[in-house]
Write an enzyme that holds these catalytic residues in place. Structure first.
Site, short mmCIF file in Angstrom:
data_model
loop_
_atom_site.label_atom_id
_atom_site.label_comp_id
_atom_site.label_asym_id
_atom_site.label_seq_id
_atom_site.Cartn_x
_atom_site.Cartn_y
_atom_site.Cartn_z
N GLY A 49 71.34 61.14 97.63
CA GLY A 49 69.88 60.94 97.71
C GLY A 49 69.20 61.55 96.50
O GLY A 49 69.71 62.53 95.93
N LYS A 61 54.89 65.45 99.32
CA LYS A 61 55.29 66.71 98.68
C LYS A 61 55.01 66.74 97.18
O LYS A 61 54.65 67.78 96.63
CB LYS A 61 56.78 66.99 98.94
CG LYS A 61 57.06 67.37 100.40
CD LYS A 61 58.52 67.68 100.62
CE LYS A 61 58.78 67.88 102.11
NZ LYS A 61 60.20 68.15 102.39
N MET A 71 70.69 66.12 106.47
CA MET A 71 69.37 66.75 106.58
C MET A 71 68.58 66.20 107.77
O MET A 71 67.68 66.85 108.26
CB MET A 71 68.57 66.55 105.30
CG MET A 71 69.05 67.40 104.16
SD MET A 71 67.78 67.43 102.89
CE MET A 71 68.67 68.20 101.58
N ASP A 99 62.28 74.31 101.07
CA ASP A 99 63.40 73.51 101.58
C ASP A 99 64.76 74.08 101.14
O ASP A 99 65.72 74.10 101.91
CB ASP A 99 63.29 72.05 101.09
CG ASP A 99 62.27 71.25 101.90
OD1 ASP A 99 61.93 71.68 103.02
OD2 ASP A 99 61.83 70.19 101.41
N GLY A 101 65.47 61.54 96.49
CA GLY A 101 64.06 61.60 96.85
C GLY A 101 63.56 63.03 96.91
O GLY A 101 64.16 63.94 96.33
P1 NDP Z 1 62.35 60.01 100.30
O1 NDP Z 1 61.69 58.82 100.90
O2 NDP Z 1 61.69 60.77 99.22
O3 NDP Z 1 63.81 59.56 99.73
C1 NDP Z 1 64.66 58.74 100.49
C2 NDP Z 1 66.04 58.73 99.88
O4 NDP Z 1 66.91 58.06 100.80
C3 NDP Z 1 66.15 57.98 98.56
O5 NDP Z 1 67.12 58.63 97.77
C4 NDP Z 1 66.63 56.59 99.00
O6 NDP Z 1 67.33 55.89 98.00
C5 NDP Z 1 67.57 56.97 100.10
N1 NDP Z 1 67.85 55.93 101.09
C6 NDP Z 1 66.99 55.40 101.98
N2 NDP Z 1 67.62 54.51 102.77
C7 NDP Z 1 68.92 54.47 102.37
C8 NDP Z 1 70.08 53.75 102.79
N3 NDP Z 1 70.03 52.88 103.80
N4 NDP Z 1 71.25 53.97 102.16
C9 NDP Z 1 71.31 54.87 101.14
N5 NDP Z 1 70.24 55.58 100.69
C10 NDP Z 1 69.07 55.38 101.30
O7 NDP Z 1 62.70 60.96 101.56
P2 NDP Z 1 62.99 62.53 101.51
O8 NDP Z 1 63.87 62.79 100.36
O9 NDP Z 1 61.73 63.29 101.62
O10 NDP Z 1 63.77 62.74 102.89
C11 NDP Z 1 65.12 62.32 103.06
C12 NDP Z 1 65.61 62.76 104.42
O11 NDP Z 1 65.73 64.16 104.51
C13 NDP Z 1 64.68 62.32 105.56
O12 NDP Z 1 65.48 61.84 106.60
C14 NDP Z 1 64.00 63.61 105.96
O13 NDP Z 1 63.65 63.61 107.33
C15 NDP Z 1 65.09 64.63 105.68
N6 NDP Z 1 64.55 65.99 105.43
C16 NDP Z 1 64.94 67.01 106.25
C17 NDP Z 1 64.48 68.27 106.03
C18 NDP Z 1 64.92 69.36 106.96
O14 NDP Z 1 64.33 70.45 106.89
N7 NDP Z 1 65.95 69.16 107.76
C19 NDP Z 1 63.57 68.61 104.92
C20 NDP Z 1 63.25 67.47 104.09
C21 NDP Z 1 63.72 66.20 104.36
P3 NDP Z 1 66.55 54.94 96.94
O15 NDP Z 1 66.05 55.85 95.86
O16 NDP Z 1 67.61 53.99 96.48
O17 NDP Z 1 65.44 54.28 97.70
#
Ligand code: NDP
Length: 284
Positions: free
Chosen positions: A132, A71, A224, A108, A134
């Site tokens: 989160g 993205k 999400m 989104d 990300g």
């Molecule tokens: P990114 O990879 O960009 O970010 C991942 C995030 O999750 C980071 O903040 C990371 O923290 C955190 N994280 C990962 N594992 C853990 C854990 N075990 N405990 C705590 N924090 C954790 O992913 P996205 O932001 O793009 O996506 C996040 C989620 O949202 C995904 O599951 C995706 O499928 C969902 N999503 C759903 C949408 C919908 O329309 N329903 C739209 C967009 C996303 P750190 O920075 O510390 O690594």
């Protein structure tokens, strides 16, 4: 068949992308609105996003949805013609070609806000915890603030990313400085009216490591992620006293509907398609 009579071509591009529900959703919207289109999945190499996008449009493609992990790259690629939403998010999930120029938007936030409204939890005047930092969190943080929440705290496993996200937001919208806070997962103390899990922790079948007692009475816990069964975050929230839990399927269909509107100029009925995807998900 002449080129102009060929169906319009769309796709979701990502890596991985094989489990994406977007083709089902967009074909359902097309059927509902009488549009003729083809919508595929496009797996791009991790280091080959730009080339895959170039090829898709060079071959006459009309529009792309962009998913993990591209993205931010999509935003950079369409930097000359971004919607304000994509500009503020620094991430784009919708691309299309207009007069030979690549355009980008981020839908989104619209998807999430629409679903919160449907669930009876519009963020206005509510205290919101966003977990989160990300791409997903980036896409929804401005729309949540803009919707008038009373307080918004963004927390993350790596707290520096939460602070960076707050800094990014405030660099563009200083007016939220007293509303927006950032911190670590330990700093989740509430109580919160809406808790949104925008992490990918549920992929690993574990909820984020949150302290106890963060939910206000009548709170909503929103993941999400989506699945046929309640996600680990939803189960954790229910046992912690959240009065309502929801997964992100409504957001997914809502953001797809907003992309469909951009591409075709007609808004499909989200609820009808959401019910159909929910049935499909339950069937496995
Ligand atoms: P990114 O990879 O960009 O970010 C991942 C995030 O999750 C980071 O903040 C990371 O923290 C955190 N994280 C990962 N594992 C853990 C854990 N075990 N405990 C705590 N924090 C954790 O992913 P996205 O932001 O793009 O996506 C996040 C989620 O949202 C995904 O599951 C995706 O499928 C969902 N999503 C759903 C949408 C919908 O329309 N329903 C739209 C967009 C996303 P750190 O920075 O510390 O690594």
């Amino acid at each position: 068949m002449t080129p102009s009579s060929l169906p319009h071509r769309y796709a979701v591009i990502g890596n991985p992308v094989e489990h994406s529900r977007s083709p089902f959703i967009h074909h359902a919207f097309a059927q509902q609105t009488g549009k003729v289109l083809v919508y595929d999945r496009l797996l791009a190499p991790i280091d080959g996003f730009v080339r895959a996008v170039d090829e898709f449009f060079a071959q006459g493609g009309d529009g792309l949805n962009v998913t993990v992990p591209f993205k931010e790259q999509a935003c950079a690629l369409a930097k000359d013609h971004l919607s304000p939403r994509a500009q503020l998010a620094g991430a784009a999930n919708t691309l299309w070609m207009q007069q030979g120029q690549l355009h980008g938007c981020n839908t989104d936030g619209v998807g999430l806000l629409g679903d919160l409204q449907t669930l009876g939890f519009p963020p206005r005047d509510r205290n919101v915890l966003l977990i989160g930092a990300g791409g997903a969190a980036k896409g929804v943080i401005f729309p949540l603030l803009d919707a008038g929440c009373a307080q918004l705290r963004v927390i993350n496993r790596s707290p520096e990313r939460a602070h960076q996200l707050r800094d990014h937001v405030l660099s563009q919208a200083r007016q939220f400085r007293n509303i927006l806070q950032a911190g670590s997962l330990d700093e989740a103390q509430g109580p919160w009216d809406i808790v949104i899990n925008a992490t990918s922790s549920s992929l690993g079948d574990t909820p984020p490591a949150l302290p106890q007692g963060i939910y206000a009475p009548d709170a909503l816990a929103y993941d999400m992620m989506y699945a046929a069964q309640p996600t680990p975050f939803m189960r954790q929230a229910a046992s912690e006293g959240a009065s309502q839990t929801a997964d992100g399927l409504g957001m997914l269909v809502g953001q797809a509907a907003a992309s469909f509107m951009i591409w075709h100029g007609v808004m499909p009925d989200v609820q009808v398609v959401l019910n159909a995807v929910r049935r499909q998900l339950a069937q496995g």
